[in-house]
Design an enzyme around this catalytic site. Structure first.
Site, short mmCIF file in Angstrom:
data_model
loop_
_atom_site.label_atom_id
_atom_site.label_comp_id
_atom_site.label_asym_id
_atom_site.label_seq_id
_atom_site.Cartn_x
_atom_site.Cartn_y
_atom_site.Cartn_z
N ASP A 1 0.83 -1.22 0.00
CA ASP A 1 0.00 0.00 0.00
C ASP A 1 0.86 1.26 0.00
OD1 ASP A 1 -2.30 -1.47 -0.02
OD2 ASP A 1 -3.14 -0.63 1.83
N ASN B 1 -4.89 -1.85 -4.42
CA ASN B 1 -6.13 -1.84 -3.65
C ASN B 1 -5.95 -0.99 -2.39
OD1 ASN B 1 -8.71 -2.42 -2.86
ND2 ASN B 1 -8.31 -4.55 -2.29
N SER C 1 -17.44 5.24 4.35
CA SER C 1 -16.00 5.27 4.63
C SER C 1 -15.60 6.64 5.14
CB SER C 1 -15.22 4.95 3.36
OG SER C 1 -13.84 5.15 3.58
N GLN D 1 -12.61 7.59 4.89
CA GLN D 1 -11.50 8.01 4.03
C GLN D 1 -11.92 9.14 3.08
OE1 GLN D 1 -9.84 4.57 2.07
NE2 GLN D 1 -9.21 3.60 3.97
N GLU E 1 -11.31 -5.04 1.46
CA GLU E 1 -10.53 -5.86 0.54
C GLU E 1 -11.36 -6.97 -0.10
OE1 GLU E 1 -9.50 -4.08 2.78
OE2 GLU E 1 -7.33 -3.80 2.84
N ARG F 1 -15.97 -8.70 3.81
CA ARG F 1 -15.39 -9.36 4.99
C ARG F 1 -16.43 -10.04 5.87
NH1 ARG F 1 -10.69 -4.82 6.49
NH2 ARG F 1 -9.09 -5.80 5.20
N ARG G 1 -5.95 -9.22 5.97
CA ARG G 1 -6.45 -9.43 7.34
C ARG G 1 -7.09 -10.81 7.51
NH1 ARG G 1 -4.89 -4.95 9.46
NH2 ARG G 1 -5.12 -3.07 8.22
N LYS H 1 0.13 -6.52 1.52
CA LYS H 1 -0.56 -5.22 1.46
C LYS H 1 -0.14 -4.32 2.62
CE LYS H 1 -5.17 -3.24 0.60
NZ LYS H 1 -5.44 -2.21 1.57
#
Ligand code: S3P
Ligand code: PEP
Length: 429
Positions: A49, A94, A170, A172, A342, A345, A387, A412
């Site tokens: 990343d 990603n 998100s 982000q 990712e 999940r 993860r 990642k």
């Protein structure tokens, strides 16, 4: 496909010097690139990343020098936004922490850029961010599906002002808007629509902006007021905290197996919300000790708990596999956005936990896990999700052991994960 079989580990012991935080590494690189002056970063994370962010900055004309196995980086700041004359394509894999903040910064820069990534990146929404930037009159086109990357960005001076942003999927997106706002020619008021998820990541953003000399007025995470026409100032030396999400696997390992593990590089004053994973482990029965530069966990009998994990979605995944070793059921709630990371999940976790014998209920935004009387060996699919691979390494503490498919997907955020994990096993325990 490569697999890794972990056989039964009875006891763990040791100290882990954590690699740098992914969230902080990618933020500090971007801020250092935009700042006036030189930033000397230490304990930078060296992982895929971060490579994506570094490569992008390099193509955008930022000069930096890496050393010490790419964990140190001296960045010469541009003293403002990017400006590149020829059209560019930036491949961001990603990495959400590259894709989202770069989208906002590039929309305000003098560039013609196409942002691409892995197939999964094209299934991770970005519409809420683009909709927010549209209120500042950006020029961004979707090259595939509406609301998803890849994007073509024809950057230009944006018109600052009031902007509404949906925070329900998100954080982000808000991080991205906050980081560019001070560089616009005018003041901005950013208002959140919907419930803001993953709030502690906004604290990281605001703390780092402050280190670069910019303060933001945060009105209860509902409204943010940012003065325009500012410049980020390089802080000189900058030490990246250890990665608190990566710490979760080692802390859980100690809580599950016999022994004590200490992680260093984070502590009680760390800026990352994921340190509070340790509180959840404590509530499950583990013994936790906090210092300024460490957290240590010692095993005790674990019991399942019910919690809202919206604030720590990444570390919460580790609770799902720790739950296999707890007495009684565990409920992880308010984690809808696990579905747009990712992999989906919630679905992936439910499928793989069932393979080892757990009784699992998967809801729209929660997962409930009942451990089986006896865990069974399984080959765990990891869905190209670092993860998933790291969480399921906890099954090494069951007599049956576990097989992890595509273990290298940890690249990642933590390429050396399985080596560090192996080093903690006590031989002949
Ligand atoms: O800002 C960040 O550094 C991050 C925010 C979180 O994402 P969401 O805000 O999408 O939950 C987290 O899951 C991700 O790994 C890193
Ligand atoms: C969700 C994650 O990553 P990203 O930064 O790509 O969103 C993660 O690391 O768990």
């Amino acid at each position: 496909m490569k697999t890794l079989t972990l056989s039964h580990v009875k006891k763990v012991e040791g100290t882990v010097h954590l690699p740098g935080s992914k969230s902080i590494s990618n933020r500090v690189l971007l801020l250092a690139a935009l700042a006036k002056g030189e930033t000397r970063i230490t304990n930078l994370l060296h992982s895929e990343d971060v490579e994506h962010m570094l490569n992008a900055l390099n193509k955008l004309g930022v000069s930096y020098q890496l050393s010490n196995a790419k964990t140190e980086c001296v960045v010469q700041g541009l003293g403002g936004l990017f400006a590149v004359t020829e059209p560019l394509e930036l491949y961001l894999g990603n990495a959400g922490t590259a894709m989202r903040p770069l989208t906002a910064a590039l929309a305000a820069s003098n560039v013609d850029v196409t942002l691409t990534g892995e197939p999964r990146m094209y299934e991770r929404p970005i519409g809420h961010l683009v909709d927010a930037l549209a209120q500042w009159h950006c020029d961004i086109d979707y090259l595939g599906n509406k609301d998803y990357p890849p994007l073509r960005i024809c950057g230009k001076a944006l018109t600052a002002g009031a902007v509404k942003i949906d925070g329900s999927v998100s954080s982000q997106f808000l991080t991205a808007v906050l980081m560019v706002a001070p560089l616009l020619n005018g003041d901005s008021v950013i208002e959140i629509e919907g419930d803001l998820v993953s709030k502690p990541y906004i604290d990281i953003t605001l703390a780092l902006m402050a280190r670069f000399g910019v303060t933001v007025q945060n009105e209860n995470y509902q409204r943010f007021v940012v003065k325009g026409s500012q410049q980020y100032q390089a802080p000189g030396d900058f030490l990246v905290e250890g990665d608190a999400s990566s710490a979760s696997y080692f802390l859980a390992a100690a809580a599950i197996a016999g022994g004590t593990i200490k992680v260093t590089g984070i502590g009680k004053n760390a800026v990352q919300g994921d340190i509070h994973f340790a509180d959840a482990l404590e509530a499950m029965g583990a013994q936790v000790d906090w210092g300024f530069d460490y957290i240590s966990v010692t095993r005790d009998q674990l019991h399942g708990i019910s919690r809202d994990y919206n604030a720590i979605p990444d570390a919460a995944m580790t609770i799902a596999t720790a739950a296999l070793f707890a007495k009684g059921p565990t409920l992880i709630s308010n984690v809808y956005n696990w579905r747009v990371k990712e992999t989906d999940r919630l679905a992936a976790m439910a499928t793989e936990l069932r393979k080892v014998g757990a009784v699992v209920e998967e809801g729209h935004d929660y997962i409930r896990i009942e451990p089986p009387v006896q865990l069974q060996h399984a080959s765990i699919a990891t869905y190209n999700d670092h993860r998933m691979a790291m969480c399921f390494s906890m099954l090494a503490f069951a007599k049956c052991g576990v097989t992890i498919e595509d273990p290298d997907c940890t690249r990642k955020t933590f390429p050396q994960y399985f080596d560090v994990f192996a080093s903690l096993a006590v031989k002949n325990a």
